[in-house]
Design a protein around this motif. Structure first.
Motif, PDB file in Angstrom:
ATOM      1  N   LYS A  48       0.830  -1.210   0.000  1.00 45.40           N
ATOM      2  CA  LYS A  48       0.000   0.000   0.000  1.00 45.40           C
ATOM      3  C   LYS A  48       0.867   1.264   0.000  1.00 45.40           C
ATOM      4  N   SER A  49       1.819   1.332   0.914  1.00 43.69           N
ATOM      5  CA  SER A  49       2.694   2.511   1.016  1.00 43.69           C
ATOM      6  C   SER A  49       3.494   2.726  -0.260  1.00 43.69           C
ATOM      7  N   THR A  50       3.968   1.644  -0.827  1.00 41.58           N
ATOM      8  CA  THR A  50       4.742   1.733  -2.067  1.00 41.58           C
ATOM      9  C   THR A  50       3.904   2.334  -3.191  1.00 41.58           C
ATOM     10  N   LYS A  51       2.644   1.928  -3.269  1.00 45.05           N
ATOM     11  CA  LYS A  51       1.773   2.451  -4.325  1.00 45.05           C
ATOM     12  C   LYS A  51       1.476   3.940  -4.121  1.00 45.05           C
ATOM     13  N   VAL A  52       1.314   4.365  -2.876  1.00 46.68           N
ATOM     14  CA  VAL A  52       1.095   5.793  -2.612  1.00 46.68           C
ATOM     15  C   VAL A  52       2.328   6.583  -3.067  1.00 46.68           C
ATOM     16  N   LYS A  53       3.504   6.086  -2.746  1.00 40.91           N
ATOM     17  CA  LYS A  53       4.740   6.760  -3.147  1.00 40.91           C
ATOM     18  C   LYS A  53       4.871   6.769  -4.673  1.00 40.91           C
ATOM     19  N   LEU A  54       4.535   5.660  -5.332  1.00 41.10           N
ATOM     20  CA  LEU A  54       4.617   5.602  -6.794  1.00 41.10           C
ATOM     21  C   LEU A  54       3.684   6.606  -7.460  1.00 41.10           C
ATOM     22  N   ILE A  55       2.482   6.761  -6.916  1.00 42.66           N
ATOM     23  CA  ILE A  55       1.544   7.709  -7.532  1.00 42.66           C
ATOM     24  C   ILE A  55       2.015   9.140  -7.290  1.00 42.66           C
ATOM     25  N   ALA A  56       2.611   9.407  -6.131  1.00 38.34           N
ATOM     26  CA  ALA A  56       3.167  10.738  -5.861  1.00 38.34           C
ATOM     27  C   ALA A  56       4.321  11.025  -6.823  1.00 38.34           C
ATOM     28  N   GLU A  57       5.175  10.043  -7.051  1.00 33.68           N
ATOM     29  CA  GLU A  57       6.284  10.222  -7.991  1.00 33.68           C
ATOM     30  C   GLU A  57       5.760  10.460  -9.403  1.00 33.68           C
ATOM     31  N   TRP A  58       4.720   9.732  -9.793  1.00 36.61           N
ATOM     32  CA  TRP A  58       4.117   9.905 -11.122  1.00 36.61           C
ATOM     33  C   TRP A  58       3.592  11.333 -11.282  1.00 36.61           C
ATOM     34  N   ILE A  59       2.902  11.845 -10.269  1.00 39.06           N
ATOM     35  CA  ILE A  59       2.384  13.216 -10.319  1.00 39.06           C
ATOM     36  C   ILE A  59       3.537  14.213 -10.400  1.00 39.06           C
ATOM     37  N   SER A  78       2.452 -14.549  -5.939  1.00 44.94           N
ATOM     38  CA  SER A  78       2.735 -14.674  -7.367  1.00 44.94           C
ATOM     39  C   SER A  78       3.136 -13.296  -7.883  1.00 44.94           C
ATOM     40  N   THR A  79       4.345 -13.165  -8.357  1.00 39.70           N
ATOM     41  CA  THR A  79       4.802 -11.874  -8.845  1.00 39.70           C
ATOM     42  C   THR A  79       3.979 -11.397 -10.041  1.00 39.70           C
ATOM     43  N   VAL A  80       3.517 -12.326 -10.858  1.00 41.24           N
ATOM     44  CA  VAL A  80       2.698 -11.956 -12.016  1.00 41.24           C
ATOM     45  C   VAL A  80       1.356 -11.391 -11.557  1.00 41.24           C
ATOM     46  N   LEU A  81       0.696 -12.091 -10.620  1.00 37.04           N
ATOM     47  CA  LEU A  81      -0.600 -11.617 -10.123  1.00 37.04           C
ATOM     48  C   LEU A  81      -0.455 -10.330  -9.312  1.00 37.04           C
ATOM     49  N   GLN A  82       0.623 -10.214  -8.537  1.00 37.35           N
ATOM     50  CA  GLN A  82       0.851  -8.994  -7.760  1.00 37.35           C
ATOM     51  C   GLN A  82       1.090  -7.803  -8.687  1.00 37.35           C
ATOM     52  N   ALA A  83       1.856  -8.010  -9.744  1.00 41.40           N
ATOM     53  CA  ALA A  83       2.107  -6.929 -10.702  1.00 41.40           C
ATOM     54  C   ALA A  83       0.808  -6.497 -11.383  1.00 41.40           C
ATOM     55  N   ALA A  84      -0.040  -7.448 -11.734  1.00 43.84           N
ATOM     56  CA  ALA A  84      -1.325  -7.125 -12.352  1.00 43.84           C
ATOM     57  C   ALA A  84      -2.205  -6.337 -11.375  1.00 43.84           C
ATOM     58  N   ARG A  85      -2.229  -6.761 -10.107  1.00 42.92           N
ATOM     59  CA  ARG A  85      -2.994  -6.049  -9.076  1.00 42.92           C
ATOM     60  C   ARG A  85      -2.468  -4.627  -8.916  1.00 42.92           C
ATOM     61  N   ASP A  86      -1.149  -4.492  -8.805  1.00 43.63           N
ATOM     62  CA  ASP A  86      -0.536  -3.180  -8.601  1.00 43.63           C
ATOM     63  C   ASP A  86      -0.805  -2.253  -9.779  1.00 43.63           C
ATOM     64  N   ASN A  87      -0.689  -2.760 -10.997  1.00 40.03           N
ATOM     65  CA  ASN A  87      -0.958  -1.956 -12.189  1.00 40.03           C
ATOM     66  C   ASN A  87      -2.414  -1.508 -12.237  1.00 40.03           C
ATOM     67  N   ARG A  88      -3.324  -2.390 -11.845  1.00 41.78           N
ATOM     68  CA  ARG A  88      -4.751  -2.044 -11.821  1.00 41.78           C
ATOM     69  C   ARG A  88      -5.005  -0.907 -10.836  1.00 41.78           C
ATOM     70  N   GLU A 136      -6.129   2.894 -11.716  1.00 42.37           N
ATOM     71  CA  GLU A 136      -7.353   3.474 -11.156  1.00 42.37           C
ATOM     72  C   GLU A 136      -7.069   4.846 -10.548  1.00 42.37           C
ATOM     73  N   LEU A 137      -6.015   4.952  -9.757  1.00 41.79           N
ATOM     74  CA  LEU A 137      -5.666   6.242  -9.154  1.00 41.79           C
ATOM     75  C   LEU A 137      -5.346   7.286 -10.225  1.00 41.79           C
ATOM     76  N   LYS A 138      -4.596   6.884 -11.236  1.00 37.27           N
ATOM     77  CA  LYS A 138      -4.268   7.816 -12.317  1.00 37.27           C
ATOM     78  C   LYS A 138      -5.531   8.296 -13.022  1.00 37.27           C
ATOM     79  N   THR A 139      -6.491   7.394 -13.201  1.00 35.86           N
ATOM     80  CA  THR A 139      -7.746   7.759 -13.850  1.00 35.86           C
ATOM     81  C   THR A 139      -8.513   8.781 -13.023  1.00 35.86           C
ATOM     82  N   TRP A 140      -8.546   8.574 -11.693  1.00 34.62           N
ATOM     83  CA  TRP A 140      -9.231   9.522 -10.816  1.00 34.62           C
ATOM     84  C   TRP A 140      -8.555  10.888 -10.839  1.00 34.62           C
ATOM     85  N   LEU A 141      -7.220  10.910 -11.024  1.00 30.56           N
ATOM     86  CA  LEU A 141      -6.472  12.159 -10.906  1.00 30.56           C
ATOM     87  C   LEU A 141      -6.233  12.878 -12.233  1.00 30.56           C
TER      88      LEU A 141
END
Length: 154
Positions: free
Chosen positions: A15-26, A129-139, A143-148
């Motif tokens: 969760k924390s990693t994804k928040v940081k990734l979206i902040a970096e993207w912005i 599963s790294t494949v399933l985790q990557a798919a979850r993380d990308n989704r 979603e966050l990028k779409t909202w923003l």
């Protein structure tokens, strides 16, 4: 109304990693003004400003005290006569699925308090599963990028 996007889930789901990734993207894609975010740290807290729009980030959310760091951001960026239009418009944070932190968010960031809340669930993938985790993380990031994307304060 202000918006709260909360990544909810059990421990060690990124969760924390994804928040940081979206902040970096912005920060990269919108040439944002950085108000206090230290991207070299694992957990981040601070605000990115794009024109007049302020987005707050609190990536730590394991317990109530960490979730309540939102209050610190809100008080630092409070709208007053010396700083009109300075309020935070969007907060992106994390919390556990259950417990005091989740209850705190539900009680303090709801329609009656002027907030629209969106919970984004970060499910644990068992067996790992790294494949399933990557798919979850990308989704979740998509979603966050779409909202923003396209959100602008006039």
């Amino acid at each position: 109304m202000k918006k709260l996007f909360t990544l909810r889930g059990v421990s060690n789901t990124g969760k924390s990693t994804k928040v940081k990734l979206i902040a970096e993207w912005i920060n990269i894609n919108y040439s944002a003004i950085n108000h206090g975010i230290d991207f070299s740290k694992h957990d981040i807290i601070g605000v990115l400003q794009i024109n007049k729009l302020k987005i707050g980030f609190v990536s730590a959310g394991d317990d109530l005290n960490q979730v309540k760091q939102i209050e610190k951001l809100l008080s630092l960026h409070k709208n007053d006569e010396n700083n009109p239009g300075s309020d935070i418009d969007i907060i992106i944070n994390t919390c556990r699925t259950k417990g005091a932190g989740r209850k705190y968010l539900e009680n303090n960031f709801n329609h009656s308090k002027g907030w629209v809340s969106k919970n984004i669930f970060v499910e644990r993938i068992n067996p790992a599963s790294t494949v399933l985790q990557a798919a979850r993380d990308n989704r979740i990031l998509d979603e966050l990028k779409t909202w923003l994307t396209g959100v602008e304060k006039l």
